[in-house]
Enzyme design. Structure first.
Site, PDB file in Angstrom:
ATOM      1  N   ASP A   8      -5.390  12.744   6.596  1.00 56.19           N
ATOM      2  CA  ASP A   8      -6.226  11.557   6.421  1.00 56.19           C
ATOM      3  C   ASP A   8      -7.304  11.580   7.497  1.00 56.19           C
ATOM      4  OD1 ASP A   8      -4.472  10.929   4.448  1.00 56.19           O
ATOM      5  OD2 ASP A   8      -3.739   9.064   5.336  1.00 56.19           O
ATOM      6  N   ASP A 131      -2.546   3.117  -6.242  1.00 53.93           N
ATOM      7  CA  ASP A 131      -1.845   2.641  -5.056  1.00 53.93           C
ATOM      8  C   ASP A 131      -1.344   1.234  -5.341  1.00 53.93           C
ATOM      9  OD1 ASP A 131      -2.909   4.993  -3.905  1.00 53.93           O
ATOM     10  OD2 ASP A 131      -4.757   3.921  -3.416  1.00 53.93           O
TER      11      ASP A 131
END
Length: 251
Positions: A8, A131
């Site tokens: 990330d 998500d």
């Protein structure tokens, strides 16, 4: 079943967040390209990249780091990338730069027509990132919760040509509390599109649990904080997945 290490990107660094909170970022490396090479050396067959700044900004931000990572790992380790992808020009540029798969999240939820267009324009290269918190889909870097049920929304994308659905349980992401196997399995069973699990993959028990239901359509598991903090040994995890769910869907 693939075990997929996650990088990330925030401000050019490799970080991990807790439940998607940008102010709860732990920096694991200031050289993401070196980290990517490390996972390749450990036997990773794919890499999961997220432009966190891009996800919040709604446009690409960490271009230099992404380019360095793609160049570092080469064609042998395909890169899947999400975060801030909102138009066809961005997709085309990333694919031209060597990214293998782009992940469309917020834009797929808000504008399914764009997702369909992207799948038509770049067949075999477009994934959807869904998500969810308590079964409801979140958007814009997880900062806004929608009323969409994750299974109902995913089923709308059947027939678009989506390569895979990456399903993240936000409540478990970065918390080292274990992957939500039941919710991931329910989604996989409801879809003909392959599913990649994300959020909470913490130890070999999670790998065993997902491997046991891989036949329902789960082709991979993304892991981040666990492999950085050492609760999961990457090479061991991939070896176990190969033994328990090797050859499922040819991956």
């Amino acid at each position: 079943m693939l075990i997929i290490p996650a990088i990330d990107l925030k401000d050019g660094h490799c970080v991990r967040l807790e439940q998607g909170e940008m102010d709860k970022a732990t920096v694991f490396s200031e050289d993401p390209a070196a980290m990517a090479r490390r996972w390749k050396e450990h036997g990773a067959r794919r890499l999961h990249l997220v432009d966190l700044n891009g996800a919040f900004a709604g446009k690409p931000v960490n271009d230099a780091a992404i380019q360095a990572i793609v160049e570092a790992v080469g064609d042998e380790m395909p890169v899947q990338l999400g975060g801030g992808i909102r138009d066809l020009a961005t997709i085309e540029r990333y694919l031209d730069d060597g990214v293998r798969y782009v992940i469309i999240g917020t834009a797929a939820v808000k504008n399914p027509g764009f997702l369909h267009e992207a799948c038509d324009a770049f067949p075999g290269h477009v994934m959807v990132g869904l998500d969810a918190r308590d079964g409801k889909v979140a958007v814009e870097g997880w900062s806004k919760l929608t009323g969409h049920d994750v299974v109902d929304l995913a089923k709308r994308f059947e027939g678009y040509g989506v390569e895979a659905v990456i399903y993240t349980d936000i409540g478990r992401d970065g918390m080292l509390t274990g992957v939500n196997i039941d919710a991931t399995q329910r989604l996989a069973q409801a879809l003909s599109i392959p599913v990649i699990a994300s959020g909470g993959v913490t130890n070999l028990d999670d790998v065993r649990g997902l491997s046991a239901v891989a036949k329902d359509g789960i082709i991979g598991a993304i892991t981040g904080r666990a492999i950085y903090q050492g609760t999961l040994d990457f090479a061991e995890a991939q070896k176990l997945a190969d033994e328990l769910a090797g050859g499922v869907f040819g991956v």
